[in-house]
Design a protein around this motif. Structure first.
Motif, PDB file in Angstrom:
ATOM      1  N   THR A 323      70.183 123.938  15.763  1.00 24.47           N
ATOM      2  CA  THR A 323      69.141 124.973  15.390  1.00 24.47           C
ATOM      3  C   THR A 323      67.760 125.020  16.114  1.00 24.47           C
ATOM      4  O   THR A 323      67.861 124.173  16.883  1.00 24.47           O
ATOM      5  CB  THR A 323      68.807 124.914  13.790  1.00 24.47           C
ATOM      6  OG1 THR A 323      68.029 123.600  13.742  1.00 24.47           O
ATOM      7  CG2 THR A 323      70.138 124.837  12.968  1.00 24.47           C
ATOM      8  N   ASN A 324      67.165 125.808  16.170  1.00 20.32           N
ATOM      9  CA  ASN A 324      66.038 126.074  16.823  1.00 20.32           C
ATOM     10  C   ASN A 324      64.878 124.731  16.437  1.00 20.32           C
ATOM     11  O   ASN A 324      64.448 124.436  17.335  1.00 20.32           O
ATOM     12  CB  ASN A 324      65.284 127.216  16.527  1.00 20.32           C
ATOM     13  CG  ASN A 324      64.135 127.675  17.673  1.00 20.32           C
ATOM     14  OD1 ASN A 324      63.163 126.951  17.494  1.00 20.32           O
ATOM     15  ND2 ASN A 324      64.253 128.655  18.380  1.00 20.32           N
ATOM     16  N   GLU A 325      65.058 124.671  14.988  1.00 22.12           N
ATOM     17  CA  GLU A 325      64.133 123.450  14.592  1.00 22.12           C
ATOM     18  C   GLU A 325      64.593 122.177  15.313  1.00 22.12           C
ATOM     19  O   GLU A 325      63.781 121.287  15.670  1.00 22.12           O
ATOM     20  CB  GLU A 325      64.095 123.251  13.047  1.00 22.12           C
ATOM     21  CG  GLU A 325      63.484 124.730  12.507  1.00 22.12           C
ATOM     22  CD  GLU A 325      64.391 125.886  12.362  1.00 22.12           C
ATOM     23  OE1 GLU A 325      65.526 125.903  12.811  1.00 22.12           O
ATOM     24  OE2 GLU A 325      63.689 126.979  12.251  1.00 22.12           O
ATOM     25  N   GLU A 326      65.938 121.910  15.357  1.00 25.30           N
ATOM     26  CA  GLU A 326      66.299 120.697  15.838  1.00 25.30           C
ATOM     27  C   GLU A 326      66.035 120.500  17.299  1.00 25.30           C
ATOM     28  O   GLU A 326      65.568 119.399  17.723  1.00 25.30           O
ATOM     29  CB  GLU A 326      68.046 120.715  15.763  1.00 25.30           C
ATOM     30  CG  GLU A 326      68.414 120.222  14.198  1.00 25.30           C
ATOM     31  CD  GLU A 326      69.829 120.509  14.217  1.00 25.30           C
ATOM     32  OE1 GLU A 326      70.335 119.445  13.702  1.00 25.30           O
ATOM     33  OE2 GLU A 326      70.495 121.287  14.543  1.00 25.30           O
ATOM     34  N   MET A 328      63.591 122.113  19.121  1.00 27.68           N
ATOM     35  CA  MET A 328      62.147 121.897  19.306  1.00 27.68           C
ATOM     36  C   MET A 328      61.716 120.382  19.017  1.00 27.68           C
ATOM     37  O   MET A 328      60.856 119.980  19.748  1.00 27.68           O
ATOM     38  CB  MET A 328      61.295 122.784  18.596  1.00 27.68           C
ATOM     39  CG  MET A 328      61.655 124.304  18.850  1.00 27.68           C
ATOM     40  SD  MET A 328      61.127 124.469  20.878  1.00 27.68           S
ATOM     41  CE  MET A 328      61.672 126.246  20.890  1.00 27.68           C
ATOM     42  N   ALA A 329      62.327 119.844  17.967  1.00 23.92           N
ATOM     43  CA  ALA A 329      61.731 118.518  17.668  1.00 23.92           C
ATOM     44  C   ALA A 329      62.274 117.628  18.566  1.00 23.92           C
ATOM     45  O   ALA A 329      61.604 116.723  19.084  1.00 23.92           O
ATOM     46  CB  ALA A 329      62.414 118.110  16.344  1.00 23.92           C
ATOM     47  N   GLU A 332      60.089 117.955  21.587  1.00 29.43           N
ATOM     48  CA  GLU A 332      58.681 117.191  21.398  1.00 29.43           C
ATOM     49  C   GLU A 332      58.832 115.588  21.302  1.00 29.43           C
ATOM     50  O   GLU A 332      57.775 115.146  21.795  1.00 29.43           O
ATOM     51  CB  GLU A 332      58.202 117.998  20.141  1.00 29.43           C
ATOM     52  CG  GLU A 332      56.848 117.257  19.617  1.00 29.43           C
ATOM     53  CD  GLU A 332      56.343 118.133  18.389  1.00 29.43           C
ATOM     54  OE1 GLU A 332      55.275 117.328  17.879  1.00 29.43           O
ATOM     55  OE2 GLU A 332      56.848 118.924  17.847  1.00 29.43           O
TER      56      GLU A 332
END
Length: 337
Positions: A323-326, A328-329, A332
């Protein structure tokens, strides 16, 4: 382009993927398989959708339970399937894969009279190309007619409707009557693409002139060894009229080539590999996400590298797209873009 209804259309292969459940076991000792879905365009459409793009797919399925399995997955993911025909007289495609990390992934295709290679001009005519910002094609869809002609026609319509076109070279030697015919066909299409993406081996395959240049060990159809001059092949692609070439270099990251510009190297994200299948498709999903969100090429490729790095740590392809959240984390935690 900003007024268009959909982000990305992908065109070509789809399959049920039966992956060894006995990771590390030699193929002949596999006792069970897990059922997933796959195929380069399906993987890209799913990965891009999970990142946040509005995606659709043109692929073919047979009037069989495997076709229902594939379509059910796509519908559940929210990928638009209204352009997926059920083609009478065909069978949905299947793939069987062994998983022996870090470097053995034997692959067996079951694609005799498969549905997606029977996509035709009428199926392409049903697509509202004017509604899409970009279209991603895969090389295998050009391997046989009627799909080959349908893909050339789709390229015409994409250009006519100001749709950005991307080619994932997707070289699968055993899907062609002669591995040299892959390059002959792809070279005829190159000038019609804005962006071309491929591994070094796939780029060399595009200019294969001697069967002896190709070596496939342990039935690793997706990871051939190809002899040739990579710098010369890159220059040949750039001289064809392609605006951007992205060369995927595995753990080393990727390189960006554009006419009259210096090569730009984009670092990757080193990880421990479980399964390499699907890494390139995850890359294209992340790269497309960046492009269609108006990121610069460096950041878009870095996004692709991150998606590819994540997927090689997982068991399969489409079912495991991040997912996008995965993503991006992940980025980062590894120094950012």
């Amino acid at each position: 382009m900003s007024n268009k209804k959909f982000d990305l259309l992908t065109l070509g292969r789809s399959s049920i993927d039966l992956y060894s459940a006995n990771v590390g076991s030699p193929f002949e000792q596999i006792s069970s398989f897990n059922a997933f879905v796959g195929g380069c365009p399906l993987n890209i459409a799913t990965g891009a959708k999970r990142l946040g793009l509005n995606t659709a797919i043109l692929t073919g399925i047979g009037p069989d339970q495997v076709g229902n399995f594939i379509k059910h997955f796509l519908d559940k993911e929210g990928v638009i399937t209204e352009y997926v025909p059920t083609i009478d007289g065909t069978r949905s495609s299947a793939v069987v894969l062994g998983i022996e990390p870090p470097d053995r992934f034997p692959l067996v295709y079951y694609r005799e009279n498969c549905a997606d290679i029977n996509l035709n001009i009428d199926h392409v005519d049903a697509i509202p190309f004017a509604d899409f910002k970009a279209a991603a094609f895969s090389g295998t869809a050009f391997s046989k007619d009627p799909s080959r002609t349908a893909m050339f026609y789709a390229l015409e319509l994409a250009k006519k409707n100001n749709v950005q076109t991307l080619l994932d070279i997707d070289f699968r030697a055993d899907q062609w009557d002669d591995p040299r015919s892959f390059g002959i066909t792809l070279r005829a299409a190159l000038s019609k693409f804005n962006i071309v993406v491929g591994t070094e081996e796939e780029i060399l395959a595009t200019y294969l002139t001697d069967k002896e240049q190709l070596l496939i060990k342990h039935q690793q159809i997706s990871a051939p060894e190809i002899r040739g001059n990579i710098d010369s092949a890159i220059q040949e692609i750039m001289s064809s009229g392609v605006e951007t070439l992205v060369v995927k270099r595995g753990k080393e990251g990727a390189s960006i080539f554009q006419p009259d510009k210096e090569e730009i190297r984009v670092p990757g994200f080193p990880v421990e590999v479980l399964n390499v299948l699907g890494a390139g498709d995850a890359f294209c999903a992340g790269f497309s996400y960046g492009l269609l969100n108006n990121w610069d090429l460096y950041k878009s490729v870095r996004m692709g590298n991150a998606c590819g790095a994540i997927i090689v740590t997982r068991e399969g392809c489409a079912n495991f797209m991040p997912t996008n959240e995965e993503v991006m984390a992940f980025v980062e935690n590894r120094g950012g873009f």
